[in-house]
Design a protein around this motif. Structure first.
Motif, PDB file in Angstrom:
ATOM      1  N   MET A   1      55.543  52.513  43.268  1.00 20.65           N
ATOM      2  CA  MET A   1      55.452  51.104  42.878  1.00 20.65           C
ATOM      3  C   MET A   1      54.128  50.856  42.160  1.00 20.65           C
ATOM      4  O   MET A   1      53.064  51.230  42.662  1.00 20.65           O
ATOM      5  CB  MET A   1      55.527  50.202  44.113  1.00 20.65           C
ATOM      6  N   THR A   2      54.210  50.253  40.993  1.00 16.91           N
ATOM      7  CA  THR A   2      53.011  49.927  40.234  1.00 16.91           C
ATOM      8  C   THR A   2      52.394  48.641  40.772  1.00 16.91           C
ATOM      9  O   THR A   2      53.069  47.623  40.899  1.00 16.91           O
ATOM     10  CB  THR A   2      53.336  49.760  38.744  1.00 16.91           C
ATOM     11  N   VAL A   3      51.117  48.700  41.107  1.00 14.93           N
ATOM     12  CA  VAL A   3      50.398  47.530  41.612  1.00 14.93           C
ATOM     13  C   VAL A   3      49.627  46.903  40.456  1.00 14.93           C
ATOM     14  O   VAL A   3      48.842  47.581  39.779  1.00 14.93           O
ATOM     15  CB  VAL A   3      49.432  47.907  42.746  1.00 14.93           C
ATOM     16  N   VAL A   4      49.881  45.631  40.220  1.00 17.92           N
ATOM     17  CA  VAL A   4      49.155  44.910  39.170  1.00 17.92           C
ATOM     18  C   VAL A   4      48.023  44.132  39.840  1.00 17.92           C
ATOM     19  O   VAL A   4      48.277  43.208  40.609  1.00 17.92           O
ATOM     20  CB  VAL A   4      50.088  43.957  38.406  1.00 17.92           C
ATOM     21  N   PRO A   5      46.775  44.504  39.590  1.00 19.88           N
ATOM     22  CA  PRO A   5      45.667  43.838  40.276  1.00 19.88           C
ATOM     23  C   PRO A   5      45.461  42.408  39.797  1.00 19.88           C
ATOM     24  O   PRO A   5      45.572  42.117  38.600  1.00 19.88           O
ATOM     25  CB  PRO A   5      44.462  44.714  39.935  1.00 19.88           C
ATOM     26  N   GLY A   6      45.160  41.513  40.747  1.00 19.67           N
ATOM     27  CA  GLY A   6      44.860  40.139  40.392  1.00 19.67           C
ATOM     28  C   GLY A   6      43.464  39.996  39.831  1.00 19.67           C
ATOM     29  O   GLY A   6      42.644  40.927  39.882  1.00 19.67           O
ATOM     30  N   ASP A   7      43.167  38.808  39.312  1.00 19.73           N
ATOM     31  CA  ASP A   7      41.885  38.580  38.657  1.00 19.73           C
ATOM     32  C   ASP A   7      40.698  38.779  39.594  1.00 19.73           C
ATOM     33  O   ASP A   7      39.603  39.136  39.143  1.00 19.73           O
ATOM     34  CB  ASP A   7      41.842  37.170  38.068  1.00 19.73           C
ATOM     35  N   ARG A   8      40.872  38.513  40.897  1.00 16.90           N
ATOM     36  CA  ARG A   8      39.748  38.644  41.831  1.00 16.90           C
ATOM     37  C   ARG A   8      39.602  40.053  42.404  1.00 16.90           C
ATOM     38  O   ARG A   8      38.721  40.296  43.240  1.00 16.90           O
ATOM     39  CB  ARG A   8      39.905  37.651  42.976  1.00 16.90           C
ATOM     40  N   THR A   9      40.421  40.966  41.984  1.00 17.48           N
ATOM     41  CA  THR A   9      40.334  42.332  42.503  1.00 17.48           C
ATOM     42  C   THR A   9      38.988  42.946  42.131  1.00 17.48           C
ATOM     43  O   THR A   9      38.600  42.970  40.963  1.00 17.48           O
ATOM     44  CB  THR A   9      41.461  43.196  41.919  1.00 17.48           C
ATOM     45  N   PRO A  10      38.222  43.459  43.122  1.00 13.63           N
ATOM     46  CA  PRO A  10      36.914  44.051  42.815  1.00 13.63           C
ATOM     47  C   PRO A  10      37.047  45.472  42.276  1.00 13.63           C
ATOM     48  O   PRO A  10      37.877  46.256  42.755  1.00 13.63           O
ATOM     49  CB  PRO A  10      36.214  44.053  44.176  1.00 13.63           C
ATOM     50  N   ILE A  11      36.226  45.794  41.307  1.00 18.93           N
ATOM     51  CA  ILE A  11      36.234  47.133  40.716  1.00 18.93           C
ATOM     52  C   ILE A  11      34.809  47.570  40.405  1.00 18.93           C
ATOM     53  O   ILE A  11      33.939  46.757  40.094  1.00 18.93           O
ATOM     54  CB  ILE A  11      37.076  47.183  39.423  1.00 18.93           C
ATOM     55  N   LEU A  12      34.588  48.858  40.483  1.00 17.37           N
ATOM     56  CA  LEU A  12      33.344  49.477  40.000  1.00 17.37           C
ATOM     57  C   LEU A  12      33.526  49.767  38.518  1.00 17.37           C
ATOM     58  O   LEU A  12      34.487  50.439  38.126  1.00 17.37           O
ATOM     59  CB  LEU A  12      33.078  50.776  40.755  1.00 17.37           C
ATOM     60  N   VAL A  13      32.604  49.271  37.702  1.00 17.83           N
ATOM     61  CA  VAL A  13      32.756  49.449  36.252  1.00 17.83           C
ATOM     62  C   VAL A  13      31.565  50.123  35.587  1.00 17.83           C
ATOM     63  O   VAL A  13      31.664  50.557  34.439  1.00 17.83           O
ATOM     64  CB  VAL A  13      33.027  48.103  35.557  1.00 17.83           C
ATOM     65  N   GLY A  14      30.427  50.209  36.283  1.00 12.59           N
ATOM     66  CA  GLY A  14      29.246  50.782  35.650  1.00 12.59           C
ATOM     67  C   GLY A  14      28.447  51.628  36.614  1.00 12.59           C
ATOM     68  O   GLY A  14      28.231  51.227  37.768  1.00 12.59           O
ATOM     69  N   ILE A  15      28.021  52.790  36.183  1.00 12.20           N
ATOM     70  CA  ILE A  15      27.189  53.676  37.002  1.00 12.20           C
ATOM     71  C   ILE A  15      26.020  54.168  36.165  1.00 12.20           C
ATOM     72  O   ILE A  15      26.148  54.391  34.959  1.00 12.20           O
ATOM     73  CB  ILE A  15      27.986  54.887  37.541  1.00 12.20           C
ATOM     74  N   GLY A  16      24.867  54.326  36.803  1.00 12.55           N
ATOM     75  CA  GLY A  16      23.697  54.818  36.084  1.00 12.55           C
ATOM     76  C   GLY A  16      22.747  55.554  37.003  1.00 12.55           C
ATOM     77  O   GLY A  16      22.558  55.152  38.157  1.00 12.55           O
ATOM     78  N   GLU A  17      22.165  56.624  36.513  1.00 14.63           N
ATOM     79  CA  GLU A  17      21.194  57.405  37.288  1.00 14.63           C
ATOM     80  C   GLU A  17      19.978  57.707  36.422  1.00 14.63           C
ATOM     81  O   GLU A  17      20.078  57.814  35.200  1.00 14.63           O
ATOM     82  CB  GLU A  17      21.816  58.706  37.788  1.00 14.63           C
ATOM     83  N   ALA A  18      18.836  57.853  37.091  1.00 13.60           N
ATOM     84  CA  ALA A  18      17.591  58.176  36.405  1.00 13.60           C
ATOM     85  C   ALA A  18      16.854  59.246  37.203  1.00 13.60           C
ATOM     86  O   ALA A  18      16.739  59.144  38.420  1.00 13.60           O
ATOM     87  CB  ALA A  18      16.711  56.933  36.271  1.00 13.60           C
ATOM     88  N   VAL A  19      16.373  60.262  36.528  1.00 12.96           N
ATOM     89  CA  VAL A  19      15.602  61.335  37.159  1.00 12.96           C
ATOM     90  C   VAL A  19      14.343  61.557  36.329  1.00 12.96           C
ATOM     91  O   VAL A  19      14.423  61.744  35.113  1.00 12.96           O
ATOM     92  CB  VAL A  19      16.403  62.649  37.246  1.00 12.96           C
TER      93      VAL A  19
END
Length: 502
Positions: A1-19
Motif C-alpha cells: 500500500m502506497t502511503v501519501v504523507p500529509g503536509d505535517r509529516t516530519p522529514i529529514l531534508v538536510g545533513i551537514g558535517e564539518a571536520v
C-alpha cells in the motif's frame, strides 16, 4: 500500500558535517564548526531553510563552553528561532532532539528545525599544552558540565571507577560470563566487531581515522595500543580528541513541497522509543544487560515488523564494544552484521555527545540511496544509562507510526529486580559479581576494582592492590572468567574495602 504523507509529516531534508584536522591555532571553534555544519545541511537540502528556522537544539558541548551557545549560533546564522535549547549531557541526546523535533512538526508547532553540535578538543588540547590562548568567542568557565564525580557514588569515585572507561568494563566482564563465553572468546568478538567498524570509518570522508585495523591490532596490547581498563585496549575506547561538527535539518512535507525539495531528498521518521537506568550504576539490579536497552530495542523491532532484517542499515552506539554486543543480541542480529553507517567512536571519532548527529547524517545518506529501506538509529548516554532509538525510512511511515508517547520506562522498571543494598564496611566472605583492572599510561596495572555480593546479598565495592599479583592474574585470566568466584574483603587503612580471592 502506497502511503501519501500529509503536509505535517516530519522529514529529514538536510545533513551537514564539518571536520577540521589541524590542531594549529587559531583553528575553528565549536561555534564555527556548528555554523559550517548547518550551512552545509542547508546546501544539501537545496533550499533556503535557515532563514526560516523556528527551532534550534544545540547538543551539549564540552571542549569550549559558551555562556549561550544556541543564542550565539542563531546570531551567526541570522535567524531567531522561538524554540532555542541547549541540551543536557548524553550521547543519546541527538536522537532525542530529532525525535522531539519531528513530533513538534507533526503537531504543527514547528516548520523548520535544526539539531547541531560540535567539539574542538584536538585544537583546545594542543593549545593548552603549548600554553597558547585561543582567539575564540570567550569561553564561560562557570558552566557546570556533568562529570562522573557528580553521577557516581562516592565509593566509586574514591576507587577511581567513575569514568566511562572504567565503568563499561563492569558490563563487559559480567555479560561475557552470563553468555557463557571465555574472556578470550569475548575479546575476540569485540576485536572482530571493532575491525568492521574501522572498515566503515576508512571509507567515510568525514571520519577522523581512515585506516582499516585488523582484529589482532585492535585486541593486542602494544606501545600504541595500551590497556586502558580490563579488557579494553586503547583501540576499543572512544576517541574524543577531535575537531568535528554535524547538523541536521527537519521540515514538514508541506514546507518541503513549497520550497521545491524533491522527495528523493526526504527521509521519514517512523517512530522510536526511550528509557533509562538508574543514574548511579551501583543502584542497578545487575550488570548482565540493561532493561532499558532491551525494551527500547524490542519496541523499535516491533515497529519494524518484528524482524531485524527490516533494518537494512543500523547505527548501534559504539562507545565501547559491550554496547552493540548487548544490542545486537536483543535484536537477534548475527555477529557479523554491519552495525554502523559511520565508523564508530573509536575510529570515526567521538565528538562526545554529538556522535549520533554524525550517525544520523550517515543513515540519511544511505537511505537516500536505498528507496523502500529502513534504518535504526540507536544512541546511549552516560554509563549504560540513557537509551533512545529511532526508526528512519526512505518511504513514508505506516499510518500512526509516529506516536507522541515513546517512553517505555514503565515497562523497563517493571522488569527490574530488587537492587542490592550497598555496604561500605563489610569484612568477610563475598562472591565476585563483576570487575575491572585499571592501567596507567605505562601499561602497568594501578589496581583492580571489584563489585561483589555478601552472603546476605548486599553489594560492595573493593580495591585489588597492584601488588596482589595473584589476584590480578586471576582477574585477567583469558581462559576463565573470575565472575562468581569466592573471596574475602577487609577494611583497608584508608577506610575502603580490599579484596582478596579465597
Amino acid at each position: 500500500m502506497t502511503v501519501v504523507p500529509g503536509d505535517r509529516t516530519p522529514i529529514l531534508v538536510g545533513i551537514g558535517e564539518a571536520v577540521h584536522r589541524s590542531k594549529e591555532p587559531p583553528g575553528l571553534e565549536p561555534l564555527a564548526l556548528m555554523e559550517q555544519s548547518l550551512r552545509a545541511a542547508e546546501q544539501d537540502a537545496g533550499a533556503p531553510l535557515l532563514a526560516g528556522l523556528d527551532a534550534l537544539d544545540v547538543v551539549c558541548e564540552y571542549s569550549w563552553p559558551y555562556s549561550d551557545a544556541p543564542g550565539l549560533l542563531a546570531a551567526r546564522l541570522g535567524c531567531r528561532p522561538a524554540h532555542l535549547v541547549y541540551g543536557e549531557t548524553g550521547g543519546e541526546s541527538p536522537v532525542r532532539f530529532i525525535h522531539e523535533a519531528a513530533l513538534r512538526i507533526a503537531r504543527g508547532e514547528s516548520e523548520v528545525a535544526a539539531i547541531v553540535g560540535a567539539e574542538a578538543r584536538y585544537t583546545v588540547d594542543a593549545a593548552a599544552k603549548a600554553g597558547l590562548a585561543l582567539p575564540w568567542t570567550p569561553r564561560d568557565d562557570s558552566v557546570k558540565l556533568v562529570r562522573g564525580t557528580v553521577l557516581c557514588h562516592p565509593v566509586a569515585v574514591q576507587l577511581g571507577a567513575f569514568m566511562p572507561t572504567t565503568i563499561y568494563p563492569f558490563y563487559e566482564n559480567a555479560t561475557l560470563a552470563h553468555w557463557g563465553l571465555t574472556p578470550r572468546e569475548a575479546h575476540a568478538e569485540s576485536a572482530r566487531l571493532w575491525a568492521r567498524y574501522s572498515e566503515v570509518a576508512a571509507d567515510n570522508p568525514y571520519a577522523w581515522l581512515h585506516r582499516r585495523f585488523t582484529p589482532e591490532e585492535v585486541a593486542t596490547p602494544s606501545p600504541t595500543n595500551r590497556l586502558i581498563a580490563w579488557p579494553y585496549t586503547k583501540h576499543m575506547v572512544a576517541n574524543p580528541v577531535v575537531n568535528m561538527g554535524a547538523g541536521v535539518i527537519l521540515t514538514s512535507v508541506g514546507r518541503a513541497r513549497a520550497l521545491g525539495i524533491p522527495p528523493a531528498r526526504w527521509v521519514h521518521i517512523w517512530g522510536g522509543a526511550a528509557a533509562r537506568e538508574p543514574r548511579d550504576y551501583l543502584q542497578r539490579d545487575h550488570y548482565v544487560g540493561s532493561h532499558a536497552q532491551d525494551l527500547v530495542m524490542e519496541t523499535v523491532l516491533a515497529q519494524a515488523g518484528g524482524d531485524a532484517a527490516a533494518f537494512d542499515m543500523l547505527e548501534l552506539y559504539s562507545c565501547f564494544p559491550v554496547v552493540p554486543k548487548m544490542a545486537r543480541r536483543t535484536l537477534g542480529l548475527a555477529g557479523d552484521a554491519r552495525m554502523t553507517s559511520t565508523g564508530g567512536l573509536s575510529f570515526f571519532g567521538a565528538p562526545l555527545n554529538n556522535y549520533m548527529t554524525h550517525a544520523a547524517c550517515g543513515l540519511v545518506r544511505a537511505l537516500r540511496a536505498a528507496p523502500g529501506k529502513a534504518a535504526l538509529l540507536y544512541g546511549q548516554g552516560e554509563y549504560v544509562t540513557k537509551h533512545h532509538a529511532l526508526v528512519l525510512g526512505a518511504d513514508p511511515a505506516p499510518p500512526g507510526a509516529l506516536a507522541e508517547d515513546y517512553s517505555v520506562q514503565a515497562r523497563a522498571d517493571a522488569r527490574r529486580g530488587p537492587v542490592p543494598a550497598l555496604v561500605l564496611d563489610h569484612a568477610g566472605a563475598a562472591q565476585l559479581e563483576t570487575f575491572t583492572v585499571i592501567y596507567g599510561r605505562d601499561g602497568q596495572p594501578t589496581h583492580g576494582v571489584v563489585i561483589a555480593r555478601t552472603p546476605a546479598g548486599a553489594r560492595l565495592m573493593a580495591r585489588v592492590p597492584a601488588d596482589d599479583a595473584a589476584a590480578l592474574a586471576l582477574l585477567t585470566d583469558a581462559d576463565r572468567s573470575p565472575v562468581g568466584r569466592a573471596g574475602r574483603t577487609a577494611v583497608g587503612e584508608d577506610g575502603l574495602l580490599v579484596w582478596a580471592f579465597a
